[in-house]
Design a protein around this motif. Structure first.
Motif, PDB file in Angstrom:
ATOM      1  N   VAL A  10      13.535  -2.566  -6.627  1.00 15.27           N
ATOM      2  CA  VAL A  10      13.261  -2.108  -5.263  1.00 15.27           C
ATOM      3  C   VAL A  10      12.781  -3.303  -4.450  1.00 15.27           C
ATOM      4  O   VAL A  10      11.813  -3.965  -4.829  1.00 15.27           O
ATOM      5  CB  VAL A  10      12.195  -0.994  -5.242  1.00 15.27           C
ATOM      6  N   VAL A  11      13.475  -3.575  -3.357  1.00 17.39           N
ATOM      7  CA  VAL A  11      13.164  -4.719  -2.510  1.00 17.39           C
ATOM      8  C   VAL A  11      12.494  -4.242  -1.225  1.00 17.39           C
ATOM      9  O   VAL A  11      13.001  -3.344  -0.551  1.00 17.39           O
ATOM     10  CB  VAL A  11      14.436  -5.521  -2.171  1.00 17.39           C
ATOM     11  N   ILE A  12      11.349  -4.849  -0.896  1.00 15.62           N
ATOM     12  CA  ILE A  12      10.639  -4.572   0.361  1.00 15.62           C
ATOM     13  C   ILE A  12      10.712  -5.822   1.226  1.00 15.62           C
ATOM     14  O   ILE A  12      10.355  -6.913   0.775  1.00 15.62           O
ATOM     15  CB  ILE A  12       9.168  -4.205   0.115  1.00 15.62           C
ATOM     16  N   ASP A  13      11.166  -5.665   2.453  1.00 13.65           N
ATOM     17  CA  ASP A  13      11.251  -6.807   3.359  1.00 13.65           C
ATOM     18  C   ASP A  13      11.343  -6.268   4.788  1.00 13.65           C
ATOM     19  O   ASP A  13      12.010  -5.251   5.027  1.00 13.65           O
ATOM     20  CB  ASP A  13      12.472  -7.668   3.038  1.00 13.65           C
TER      21      ASP A  13
ATOM     22  N   GLN B  57      12.710  -1.235   4.417  1.00  3.55           N
ATOM     23  CA  GLN B  57      12.301  -2.117   5.508  1.00  3.55           C
ATOM     24  C   GLN B  57      10.910  -1.703   5.959  1.00  3.55           C
ATOM     25  O   GLN B  57      10.730  -0.712   6.656  1.00  3.55           O
ATOM     26  CB  GLN B  57      13.289  -2.028   6.675  1.00  3.55           C
ATOM     27  N   ALA B  58       9.919  -2.483   5.556  1.00  2.00           N
ATOM     28  CA  ALA B  58       8.537  -2.113   5.847  1.00  2.00           C
ATOM     29  C   ALA B  58       7.622  -3.291   5.549  1.00  2.00           C
ATOM     30  O   ALA B  58       8.050  -4.350   5.091  1.00  2.00           O
ATOM     31  CB  ALA B  58       8.135  -0.889   5.026  1.00  2.00           C
ATOM     32  N   ASP B  59       6.341  -3.081   5.808  1.00  2.00           N
ATOM     33  CA  ASP B  59       5.296  -4.074   5.563  1.00  2.00           C
ATOM     34  C   ASP B  59       4.679  -3.809   4.195  1.00  2.00           C
ATOM     35  O   ASP B  59       4.043  -2.772   3.982  1.00  2.00           O
ATOM     36  CB  ASP B  59       4.244  -3.977   6.671  1.00  2.00           C
TER      37      ASP B  59
ATOM     38  N   ALA C 107       0.735   2.718   2.267  1.00  2.00           N
ATOM     39  CA  ALA C 107       1.803   3.709   2.372  1.00  2.00           C
ATOM     40  C   ALA C 107       3.131   3.138   1.891  1.00  2.00           C
ATOM     41  O   ALA C 107       3.920   3.833   1.241  1.00  2.00           O
ATOM     42  CB  ALA C 107       1.924   4.196   3.814  1.00  2.00           C
ATOM     43  N   THR C 108       3.388   1.867   2.202  1.00  2.00           N
ATOM     44  CA  THR C 108       4.641   1.241   1.782  1.00  2.00           C
ATOM     45  C   THR C 108       4.731   1.158   0.266  1.00  2.00           C
ATOM     46  O   THR C 108       5.747   1.524  -0.335  1.00  2.00           O
ATOM     47  CB  THR C 108       4.762  -0.162   2.390  1.00  2.00           C
TER      48      THR C 108
ATOM     49  N   ALA D  21      -1.687  -3.982  -3.950  1.00  2.00           N
ATOM     50  CA  ALA D  21      -1.015  -3.448  -5.142  1.00  2.00           C
ATOM     51  C   ALA D  21      -1.993  -3.264  -6.293  1.00  2.00           C
ATOM     52  O   ALA D  21      -1.927  -2.264  -7.013  1.00  2.00           O
ATOM     53  CB  ALA D  21       0.121  -4.387  -5.555  1.00  2.00           C
ATOM     54  N   ARG D  22      -2.911  -4.215  -6.465  1.00  2.00           N
ATOM     55  CA  ARG D  22      -3.882  -4.089  -7.560  1.00  2.00           C
ATOM     56  C   ARG D  22      -4.797  -2.894  -7.342  1.00  2.00           C
ATOM     57  O   ARG D  22      -5.206  -2.224  -8.300  1.00  2.00           O
ATOM     58  CB  ARG D  22      -4.698  -5.385  -7.664  1.00  2.00           C
ATOM     59  N   HIS D  23      -5.110  -2.618  -6.084  1.00  2.00           N
ATOM     60  CA  HIS D  23      -5.929  -1.448  -5.770  1.00  2.00           C
ATOM     61  C   HIS D  23      -5.208  -0.153  -6.146  1.00  2.00           C
ATOM     62  O   HIS D  23      -5.836   0.788  -6.646  1.00  2.00           O
ATOM     63  CB  HIS D  23      -6.260  -1.461  -4.272  1.00  2.00           C
TER      64      HIS D  23
END
Length: 336
Positions: free
Chosen positions: A158-161, A179-181, A186-187, A216-218
């Motif tokens: 899964v790619v986020i950009d 497409q997100a932050d 939420a992302t 992400a660690r949270h």
């Protein structure tokens, strides 16, 4: 090597806010209707009102609307050739455009959004043990290419950009895209980061990468997170944010250059270890039950280099490496 793909959604379709997208459609419909009303009023002599014989402005509005909506009661009708020609060549195309605008609006804001939400939920149910890549620039795309070359299914990546062109490239090779932050909770929840196998952070900015790592660690305390930073000063903050592995390409390049000065083949061998095309590779695995109690040098799967035990590192020549224990992780060189 890029593999052909055909799988992807989880994307935002437009940069316009919803109200602006609806507003321009309303303006377009009103403009088309206004043109038809204006011409009908200018040529009202070509219309006949079978009810009272007089065509008022209200009658023109009424006739225009029933003509555009194809209702047609017949109480008002065009009687001159010019009026009929206008209805045939102008009002009919306006009618088509108005219907298309209404259908397009309904599709975009009702059916399409419902469809995308349903398909997104379906994908989220299947996401487990996948790899999330935050940032699909040069480094992120190279990492994905290497993963696929090593046998990873592109549909499990899964790619986020935030850049649409980057997502288009990721979608072509079969990745799921969003497409997100990536710094937002939420992302990362949308891509089910808590169920992911690993996260690769390559956003191109050290501060952004560290914030993504912290977020992400949270959300996933046990997730394996690999992050790339450009400045040596940011390696410690990245580890403090929760990164499992921090890679500094400048430092690594320096190691290769320094190694090449000690011998012409050292850098070549290090690249051989890192690349999928090399004859040998680094491998990491848990100690096997039958290996417990044996020295690291006795393993038969490869050449043992290091042991990770309870968060500590044990060299191959250390006395502790003479007795493998349950729970140890072995790093070894294996042949491909």
């Amino acid at each position: 090597m890029r593999a052909p793909g055909r799988r992807a959604i989880l994307r935002q379709s437009s940069s316009l806010p919803v109200w602006a997208s609806i507003l321009w459609r309303v303006v377009a419909v009103l403009a088309l209707v206004g043109i038809a009303i204006g011409v009908h009023w200018f040529d009202r002599a070509g219309l006949r009102d079978n009810y009272d014989g007089s065509v008022s402005f209200i009658d023109v509005i009424y006739f225009t609307m029933i003509s555009i909506t194809t209702t047609g009661y017949g109480d008002i009708a065009p009687v001159t050739e010019r009026a009929r020609l206008f209805d045939a060549l102008i009002v009919s195309p306006i009618r088509v455009f108005v219907v298309l605008l209404f259908i397009g609006t309904t599709y975009q804001f009702v059916f399409r959004r419902s469809w995308e939400r349903w398909r997104m939920a379906l994908l989220q149910e299947k996401l487990s043990g996948h790899i999330v890549v935050a940032g699909f620039g040069k480094t992120g795309s190279e990492a994905v290419d290497e993963l696929i070359a090593r046998g990873e299914d592109a549909r499990r990546i899964v790619v986020i950009d935030p850049v649409q062109s980057h997502l288009d490239e990721a979608q072509k090779i079969g990745c799921i895209v969003l497409q997100a932050d990536a710094t937002r909770d939420a992302t990362l929840n949308d891509v089910c980061v808590a169920k992911a196998r690993a996260l690769i952070v390559a956003t191109g900015r050290d501060d952004t990468s560290i914030l993504v790592t912290l977020t992400a660690r949270h959300l996933a305390p046990d997730l394996t997170i690999s992050v790339i930073v450009k400045a040596e000063d940011n390696e410690s903050p990245a580890r403090a944010a929760g990164a499992t592995t921090v890679i500094n390409p400048v430092s690594f390049a320096g190691l290769l250059l320094a190694g090449s000065c000690r011998g012409p083949h050292i850098a070549d061998y290090m690249l051989d270890l890192a690349s999928i095309d090399g004859a040998v590779a680094l491998s990491e695995r848990p100690v096997a039950p039958h290996e417990v109690g044996q020295p690291l040098s006795a393993i038969t799967t490869g050449l043992g280099l290091r042991i990770y035990r309870q968060g500590g590192k044990i060299r191959f020549d250390s006395p502790e490496a003479r007795n493998l224990q349950p729970g140890d992780t072995i790093v070894e060189v294996v042949t491909r």
